[in-house]
Design an enzyme around this catalytic site. Structure first.
Site, PDB file in Angstrom:
ATOM      1  N   ASP A 164       1.988  -1.485  -4.551  1.00  0.00           N
ATOM      2  CA  ASP A 164       0.602  -1.209  -4.509  1.00  0.00           C
ATOM      3  C   ASP A 164      -0.012  -1.483  -5.676  1.00  0.00           C
ATOM      4  OD1 ASP A 164      -0.258   1.700  -2.832  1.00  0.00           O
ATOM      5  OD2 ASP A 164      -1.649   0.716  -4.196  1.00  0.00           O
ATOM      6  N   ILE A 165      -1.456  -1.695  -5.571  1.00  0.00           N
ATOM      7  CA  ILE A 165      -2.407  -2.016  -6.485  1.00  0.00           C
ATOM      8  C   ILE A 165      -2.164  -0.666  -7.654  1.00  0.00           C
ATOM      9  CG2 ILE A 165      -4.391  -0.943  -5.949  1.00  0.00           C
ATOM     10  CD1 ILE A 165      -5.638  -3.541  -6.776  1.00  0.00           C
ATOM     11  N   ASP A 209      -1.558  -6.817  -5.934  1.00  0.00           N
ATOM     12  CA  ASP A 209      -3.095  -6.601  -5.314  1.00  0.00           C
ATOM     13  C   ASP A 209      -3.009  -7.741  -4.071  1.00  0.00           C
ATOM     14  OD1 ASP A 209      -5.722  -7.212  -4.821  1.00  0.00           O
ATOM     15  OD2 ASP A 209      -6.112  -7.825  -6.880  1.00  0.00           O
ATOM     16  N   GLY A 231       0.132   5.107  -1.104  1.00  0.00           N
ATOM     17  CA  GLY A 231      -1.118   5.834  -0.247  1.00  0.00           C
ATOM     18  C   GLY A 231      -0.434   6.946   0.635  1.00  0.00           C
ATOM     19  N   GLN A 232      -1.486   7.416   1.649  1.00  0.00           N
ATOM     20  CA  GLN A 232      -1.016   8.750   2.015  1.00  0.00           C
ATOM     21  C   GLN A 232       0.073   8.439   3.115  1.00  0.00           C
ATOM     22  OE1 GLN A 232      -3.921   9.758   5.224  1.00  0.00           O
ATOM     23  NE2 GLN A 232      -3.034  12.052   5.593  1.00  0.00           N
ATOM     24  N   GLY A 245       0.895  -1.245   0.009  1.00  0.00           N
ATOM     25  CA  GLY A 245      -0.054   0.029  -0.010  1.00  0.00           C
ATOM     26  C   GLY A 245       0.827   1.419   0.065  1.00  0.00           C
ATOM     27  N   LYS A 247      -9.825  -4.295  10.930  1.00  0.00           N
ATOM     28  CA  LYS A 247      -8.410  -3.893  11.525  1.00  0.00           C
ATOM     29  C   LYS A 247      -8.471  -4.744  13.033  1.00  0.00           C
ATOM     30  CE  LYS A 247      -6.316  -0.996   8.577  1.00  0.00           C
ATOM     31  NZ  LYS A 247      -4.951  -0.918   8.205  1.00  0.00           N
ATOM     32  N   TYR A 287     -14.149  -0.736   8.079  1.00  0.00           N
ATOM     33  CA  TYR A 287     -12.714  -0.805   8.209  1.00  0.00           C
ATOM     34  C   TYR A 287     -12.183  -1.098   9.628  1.00  0.00           C
ATOM     35  CZ  TYR A 287      -8.504   2.559   8.716  1.00  0.00           C
ATOM     36  OH  TYR A 287      -7.533   3.025   9.194  1.00  0.00           O
TER      37      TYR A 287
HETATM   38  C1  AKB Z   1      -9.795   7.100   8.725  1.00  0.00           C
HETATM   39  O1  AKB Z   1     -10.389   8.219   9.003  1.00  0.00           O
HETATM   40  O2  AKB Z   1     -10.585   6.105   8.150  1.00  0.00           O
HETATM   41  C2  AKB Z   1      -8.317   7.028   9.115  1.00  0.00           C
HETATM   42  C3  AKB Z   1      -8.288   6.466  10.465  1.00  0.00           C
HETATM   43  C4  AKB Z   1      -8.264   7.465  11.573  1.00  0.00           C
HETATM   44  O3  AKB Z   1      -7.848   5.364  10.563  1.00  0.00           O
HETATM   45  N1  AKB Z   1      -7.548   8.133   8.837  1.00  0.00           N
END
Ligand code: AKB
Length: 322
Positions: A31-32, A51, A10-11, A7, A144, A140
């Site tokens: 990264d993809i 991927d 990304g940021q 990844g 996690k 998400y």
């Molecule tokens: C999000 O906003 O989804 C992320 C996080 C807080 O993990 N920046």
């Protein structure tokens, strides 16, 4: 040490690659998405299309490049994740399983995982410690939590050295990718770009935030810590927890005439309200010496000139965001 970052487009990834290379490591990015442009990533950094939903491809890559350590960043963030929970499950949960399994079978010894404040749900005593009930409200967050537990399992069952930080919302001079904490960065970005920003949250919204250089350093320091000093696999890390109104004031102090207004979006506000106001990071401080360098004022002072330079150099890239 030879290291792979997943990844990496990304940021967090590009800043992490630069930091790790500065510390003398040989770093491969994956990264993809296609390889970032030469102004964002040094041409000498090897880049691999990956991927993470394709387990065999991860294993083949790890066997080919023979890295000792992986920083696993590949994930879909909270706001984007709620638009497509199925894909989020496949990338975040399936991808983490695939990565751990490929590391186990190809002999990678250490995995550093990026978890998040989104593993927590509402109603916890503040500041929220590491070892509390995890009741995430987003896909998400669910994936996690599963990633943390899987890593813990691979450590106990197979001896894979797994470590993770729970990141606050991260802020840097870049376009973020689908997070709910992004309102904070957009205040800086649109403040510079147009002089105005309509935030999708209430002014009293308070979540833990962190400036990217601290976040990247935390990952690298946890990745380099002596295993014998670590009493856990997953650590809270904290920096500062301003309200959205306090961030707006800090931006207004640095950018003359900027106008920030608040029109809460119900879905994103509900996510923000389910996250902690503040984290207790005592274990990270005691076990591996974690300490943030930036508070809100120090971040604003450094970030505003950086955002100005970035927007000037890439006006089309920053012309709009979600
Ligand atoms: C999000 O906003 O989804 C992320 C996080 C807080 O993990 N920046």
């Amino acid at each position: 040490m030879r290291i792979l970052v997943t990844g990496a487009g990304g940021q967090v990834g590009l800043d992490l690659i630069a930091y790790l290379r500065g510390a003398g490591h040989e770093v491969h990015g994956s990264d993809i998405s296609p390889r970032p442009s030469a102004d964002a990533l040094d041409a000498s950094v090897p880049w691999h299309h990956l991927d993470v939903t394709k387990g065999e491809r991860i294993e083949a890559l790890l066997r080919e490049i023979e890295v000792e350590q992986v920083f696993h960043l590949a994930a879909i963030l909270s706001a984007r994740g709620e638009k497509n929970p199925g894909l989020t499950y496949a990338v975040n949960q399936g991808g983490t399983y695939n990565l751990l399994e490929a590391c186990r079978s190809s002999g990678v010894t250490r995995v550093v995982f990026t978890s998040t404040i989104a593993v927590y749900g509402p109603g916890l005593a503040e500041p929220v410690g590491d070892a509390v009930s995890l009741q995430p409200q987003t896909m998400y967050g669910v994936t996690k939590v599963a990633g943390e537990l899987l890593g813990d399992y691979y450590q106990r069952r197979y001896g894979l050295d797994f470590r993770a930080v729970r990141f606050p919302g991260l802020i840097s001079a870049s376009l973020p990718g689908g997070g709910t904490s992004d309102y904070a960065l957009f205040m800086y970005l649109d403040g510079v770009r147009t002089g105005a920003y309509e935030a999708f949250c209430r002014p009293d919204t308070r979540i833990p935030l962190m400036y990217m250089p601290d976040g990247v350093r935390a990952l690298a320091e946890l990745g380099a810590a002596d295993r014998s000093s670590l009493s856990r696999t997953v650590y809270n890390i904290a920096a500062f927890s301003p309200t959205a109104a306090e961030i707006a004031r800090s931006v207004a102090d640095a950018i003359e005439g900027v106008e920030i207004t608040f029109v809460p979006d119900p879905m994103r506000q509900a996510i923000l309200d389910s996250w902690p106001n503040a984290l207790d990071d005592t274990n990270a401080r005691n076990d591996w010496g974690w300490k943030p360098a930036f508070d809100l004022a120090a971040m604003t002072a450094e970030l505003v000139p950086q955002v100005r330079a970035l927007v000037k150099a890439n006006p089309e890239r920053f012309a709009s965001h979600e």
